[in-house]
Design an enzyme around this catalytic site. Sequence first.
Site, PDB file in Angstrom:
ATOM      1  N   GLY A 275      -3.380  16.060  12.088  1.00  0.00           N
ATOM      2  CA  GLY A 275      -3.008  17.002  13.132  1.00  0.00           C
ATOM      3  C   GLY A 275      -2.645  18.350  12.542  1.00  0.00           C
ATOM      4  N   ARG A 276      -2.536  19.347  13.423  1.00  0.00           N
ATOM      5  CA  ARG A 276      -2.103  20.688  13.028  1.00  0.00           C
ATOM      6  C   ARG A 276      -2.812  21.172  11.765  1.00  0.00           C
ATOM      7  NH1 ARG A 276       4.372  21.273  14.463  1.00  0.00           N
ATOM      8  NH2 ARG A 276       4.148  20.738  16.659  1.00  0.00           N
ATOM      9  N   ALA A 277      -4.109  21.202  11.862  1.00  0.00           N
ATOM     10  CA  ALA A 277      -4.889  21.578  10.678  1.00  0.00           C
ATOM     11  C   ALA A 277      -6.034  22.527  11.050  1.00  0.00           C
ATOM     12  CB  ALA A 277      -5.432  20.317  10.002  1.00  0.00           C
TER      13      ALA A 277
ATOM     14  N   ASN B 192       0.469  20.247   8.873  1.00  0.00           N
ATOM     15  CA  ASN B 192      -0.331  20.844   7.805  1.00  0.00           C
ATOM     16  C   ASN B 192      -0.305  22.366   7.784  1.00  0.00           C
ATOM     17  OD1 ASN B 192      -1.657  18.382   6.527  1.00  0.00           O
ATOM     18  ND2 ASN B 192      -2.060  18.036   8.706  1.00  0.00           N
ATOM     19  N   VAL B 193      -0.845  23.008   8.800  1.00  0.00           N
ATOM     20  CA  VAL B 193      -0.912  24.469   8.830  1.00  0.00           C
ATOM     21  C   VAL B 193      -0.470  24.929  10.213  1.00  0.00           C
ATOM     22  CG1 VAL B 193      -2.375  26.509   8.548  1.00  0.00           C
ATOM     23  CG2 VAL B 193      -2.847  24.447   7.203  1.00  0.00           C
TER      24      VAL B 193
END
Length: 373
Positions: free
Chosen positions: A254-256, A232-233
């Site tokens: 995940g990855r947020a 995501n980010v």
Amino acid sequence: MKYAAALTAIAALAARAAAVGVSGTPVGFASSATGGGDATPVYPTTTDELVSYLGDDEARVIVLSKTFDFTDTEGTTTTTGCAPWGTASGCQLAINKDDWCTNYEPDAPTTTVTYNTAGELGITVNSNKSLIGEGTSGVIKGRGLRMVSGVSNIIIQNIAVTDINPEYVWGGDAITLDEADLVWIDHVTTARIGRQHYVLGTDADSRVSITNNYINGESDYSATCDGHHYWNVYLDGSSDKVTFSGNYLYKTSGRAPKVQDNTYLHIYNNYWENNSGHAFEIGSGGYVLAEGNYFSNVDTVLETDTFEGALFSSDSASSTCESYIGRSCVANVNGGDLTGTSTTVLSNLSGDTLPSADAASTSPASNAGQGNL
């Protein structure tokens, strides 16, 4: 009659041009971004024309009033990839980009992958550009945007970037920055993306504001095989300062965000909803001030097992901030393990003028993304 009709048409075009422009002003680290300024708006009609306007050396206000579909513009590529997360219908497969499968997933079964070639690399956006969508009409489909190699002063507002090889990891990113400065991304919707919705690469992205955007993680394919997007980010720069506020992150896993490598992140007044995995992943060199954020149905707010960075955050208002940034910090709601007392974060941000955070709320669900200016 023809003369009168011509005058009417000219007047309509003039009114349309006068009405077009960036809405509001940027906040946070990219607060001085002006994009294309008062350049006469241009309205691309083809994908080639859009690419040309974005990549030339002119200051431009580029208005999108339709969908620009890049899906089939460069044909398809068929090659061998891998299936790191299984072969069930809802699992993403991976393209073997830069031998990723070979080096990082050597035990994963191999498989044939066919993807749209255009999605792999985003459209180059040069300096001094404003890219603006009309209403809900401005859509870039099948390819992302890429701001790299020293570009600066860019505004992207009220557009959607969608459908970039969602079946495949390494199929393409929606928004890429790598050695960019003064970039404001506002009221943008991203959906059905193969890799990252937002990625800031390893070179410095000095002043970036990501505000009021809708990161829609709902997808038929995901690395967690559950319809929730994992990538995501990803904030990975060598000397980055990023404002992240008013954003709505929906159905992620995940990855947020994931934050590391000398990135300073002021993340406030965002709303996470229905995250089946983790939101924050903070690695070495990630410095995070998190305040006024709201979490609803988020499995793990902070990935504690891999935490190596610095965090200031609390579920109660903190007066500690007063002596560093001139005001109290605002409490997060349902923040779980997202608690940290690192005054290193505050000290290193004390020379910056940080926007004030409001009380945490779910308002980004209705205010963020394209069409909500």
